[in-house]
Design an enzyme around this catalytic site. Structure first.
Site, PDB file in Angstrom:
ATOM      1  N   ASN A   9       1.859  -3.386 -31.987  1.00  0.00           N
ATOM      2  CA  ASN A   9       2.462  -4.424 -31.143  1.00  0.00           C
ATOM      3  C   ASN A   9       3.312  -3.718 -30.102  1.00  0.00           C
ATOM      4  OD1 ASN A   9       3.820  -6.521 -29.989  1.00  0.00           O
ATOM      5  ND2 ASN A   9       4.960  -7.117 -31.838  1.00  0.00           N
ATOM      6  N   TRP A  10       2.799  -3.683 -28.892  1.00  0.00           N
ATOM      7  CA  TRP A  10       3.500  -2.925 -27.839  1.00  0.00           C
ATOM      8  C   TRP A  10       4.712  -3.670 -27.302  1.00  0.00           C
ATOM      9  CZ3 TRP A  10      -0.597  -0.311 -24.107  1.00  0.00           C
ATOM     10  CH2 TRP A  10      -1.446   0.505 -24.876  1.00  0.00           C
ATOM     11  N   LYS A  11       4.819  -4.951 -27.666  1.00  0.00           N
ATOM     12  CA  LYS A  11       5.933  -5.778 -27.161  1.00  0.00           C
ATOM     13  C   LYS A  11       5.967  -5.711 -25.625  1.00  0.00           C
ATOM     14  CE  LYS A  11       8.119  -5.249 -31.609  1.00  0.00           C
ATOM     15  NZ  LYS A  11       9.338  -5.171 -32.420  1.00  0.00           N
ATOM     16  N   HIS A  94       5.651 -14.043 -34.214  1.00  0.00           N
ATOM     17  CA  HIS A  94       6.503 -12.862 -34.370  1.00  0.00           C
ATOM     18  C   HIS A  94       7.972 -13.291 -34.369  1.00  0.00           C
ATOM     19  CE1 HIS A  94       8.506  -9.067 -33.578  1.00  0.00           C
ATOM     20  NE2 HIS A  94       7.410  -8.484 -34.030  1.00  0.00           N
ATOM     21  N   GLU A  96      10.511 -12.114 -33.011  1.00  0.00           N
ATOM     22  CA  GLU A  96      11.162 -12.108 -31.691  1.00  0.00           C
ATOM     23  C   GLU A  96      10.842 -13.393 -30.934  1.00  0.00           C
ATOM     24  OE1 GLU A  96       9.706  -8.277 -30.537  1.00  0.00           O
ATOM     25  OE2 GLU A  96      10.981  -7.381 -32.072  1.00  0.00           O
ATOM     26  N   GLU A 166       7.145  -9.102 -41.957  1.00  0.00           N
ATOM     27  CA  GLU A 166       8.081  -8.284 -41.189  1.00  0.00           C
ATOM     28  C   GLU A 166       9.504  -8.770 -41.443  1.00  0.00           C
ATOM     29  OE1 GLU A 166       5.902  -6.325 -37.615  1.00  0.00           O
ATOM     30  OE2 GLU A 166       6.737  -8.226 -36.954  1.00  0.00           O
ATOM     31  N   GLY A 172      12.727  -2.564 -35.660  1.00  0.00           N
ATOM     32  CA  GLY A 172      13.404  -1.809 -34.611  1.00  0.00           C
ATOM     33  C   GLY A 172      14.737  -1.209 -35.022  1.00  0.00           C
ATOM     34  N   SER A 212       9.873  -0.846 -38.737  1.00  0.00           N
ATOM     35  CA  SER A 212      10.224   0.579 -38.766  1.00  0.00           C
ATOM     36  C   SER A 212       9.205   1.441 -39.519  1.00  0.00           C
ATOM     37  CB  SER A 212      11.629   0.772 -39.333  1.00  0.00           C
ATOM     38  OG  SER A 212      12.585   0.117 -38.516  1.00  0.00           O
ATOM     39  N   GLY A 233       5.541  -1.434 -34.321  1.00  0.00           N
ATOM     40  CA  GLY A 233       6.155  -1.643 -33.015  1.00  0.00           C
ATOM     41  C   GLY A 233       6.374  -0.325 -32.304  1.00  0.00           C
ATOM     42  N   GLY A 234       7.589   0.185 -32.364  1.00  0.00           N
ATOM     43  CA  GLY A 234       7.971   1.388 -31.624  1.00  0.00           C
ATOM     44  C   GLY A 234       7.005   2.558 -31.766  1.00  0.00           C
TER      45      GLY A 234
HETATM   46  P1  13P Z   1       9.155  -1.616 -35.187  1.00  0.00           P
HETATM   47  O1  13P Z   1       7.970  -0.901 -35.757  1.00  0.00           O
HETATM   48  O2  13P Z   1       9.591  -1.090 -33.862  1.00  0.00           O
HETATM   49  O3  13P Z   1      10.263  -1.760 -36.182  1.00  0.00           O
HETATM   50  O4  13P Z   1       8.658  -3.123 -34.862  1.00  0.00           O
HETATM   51  C1  13P Z   1       7.969  -3.816 -35.831  1.00  0.00           C
HETATM   52  C2  13P Z   1       7.397  -5.028 -35.218  1.00  0.00           C
HETATM   53  O5  13P Z   1       8.115  -5.941 -34.847  1.00  0.00           O
HETATM   54  C3  13P Z   1       5.943  -5.093 -35.042  1.00  0.00           C
HETATM   55  O6  13P Z   1       5.528  -6.371 -34.710  1.00  0.00           O
END
Ligand code: 13P
Length: 255
Positions: A9-11, A94, A96, A166, A172, A212, A233-234
């Site tokens: 997930n590149w956000k 998600h 967010e 999640e 994050g 994470s 994510g990251g």
């Molecule tokens: P991180 O891997 O950056 O913690 O993010 C997880 C995430 O929200 C994937 O959708």
């Protein structure tokens, strides 16, 4: 046996030019890895470029959100039909989006039903906040999110759905859940799926852990019986890290 699944997930990261660069490197890095379904989810504006770049590869393409209506006066929104021309997957619910954009279990469910109609594979996110975790409400929260989000879905379609657990406190933050804790929550989710769709369908559904995840901690998650991959994510923005996570999923399940 469920095929492992790793999605990035590149956000809200990467321009179109940067997307091309990252995907070229990922194509090379992931080319030789077999037996793991791998998907990248760049921002909407990069999907067309990504679709072209990924044609003929073993990397799937997903979006990060969509609207539930097929078309109409919904300024700024994107429909399932628009996505279907470009990708096979869509992340829904998600945290967010729930936190910053008013997404609710009800809208997640509407979107899921739209994905079912369009034939897009949804990656449905559930997870508790830190306050809920500390209050011991995790099982209750993820169960109710799963039930409400998946309401009215056919068992046939359900077997294709991917669920992502999640915990909000792990996203994050660099503070991943322990693999044991995640396994416990995944078992709760699979139990809910069994009640909703029957054991056979529930056993076919992939449940991912997200929060994470790194190339270093991934193997521990993947060795758990009910953890079928990761939503990253990251670390999905860095070639070596994402390739590392995909390759860990091979090793963990003895490919
Ligand atoms: P991180 O891997 O950056 O913690 O993010 C997880 C995430 O929200 C994937 O959708």
């Amino acid at each position: 046996m469920r095929t492992m699944f790793v999605a990035g997930n590149w956000k809200m990261n990467k321009t179109i030019a940067e997307t091309r660069e990252l995907l070229s490197a990922l194509k090379a890095g992931l080319n030789d890895l077999q037996g793991v379904e791998r998907v990248v989810c760049p921002p909407f504006v990069s999907l067309a470029a990504a679709h072209e770049l990924l044609a003929g590869t073993n990397i799937g393409l997903g979006a990060q959100n969509m609207h539930w209506e097929e078309k109409g006066a919904f300024t700024g929104e994107v429909s399932s039909g628009m996505l279907k021309e470009l990708c096979g997957y869509v992340i829904l619910g998600h945290s967010e989006r729930r936190t910053y954009f008013g997404e609710t279990d009800e809208t997640v469910n509407k979107k899921l039903l739209a994905a079912q109609k369009a034939g897009l594979i949804p990656i449905v996110c559930v997870g508790e906040t830190l306050a809920q975790y500390e209050a011991g409400q995790t099982a209750e929260v993820v169960s109710s999110q799963t039930r409400a989000g998946l309401q009215g879905v056919s068992a046939e379609f359900a077997s294709q759905i991917v669920v992502a657990y999640e915990p909000v406190w792990a996203i994050g933050t660099g503070k991943a859940s322990s693999a044991e804790n995640a396994q416990g929550v995944h078992a709760v989710i699979r139990q809910v799926l069994t009640e909703l769709f029957g054991a056979e369908t529930a056993q076919a559904i992939r449940i991912l852990y997200g929060g994470s995840v790194t190339a270093t901690n991934a193997a521990e998650f993947f060795s758990q019986p009910d953890i079928d991959g990761a939503l990253v994510g990251g670390a999905s923005l860095k070639v070596d890290d994402f390739v590392g996570i995909v390759s860990q999923s091979q090793i963990a399940k003895g490919e």
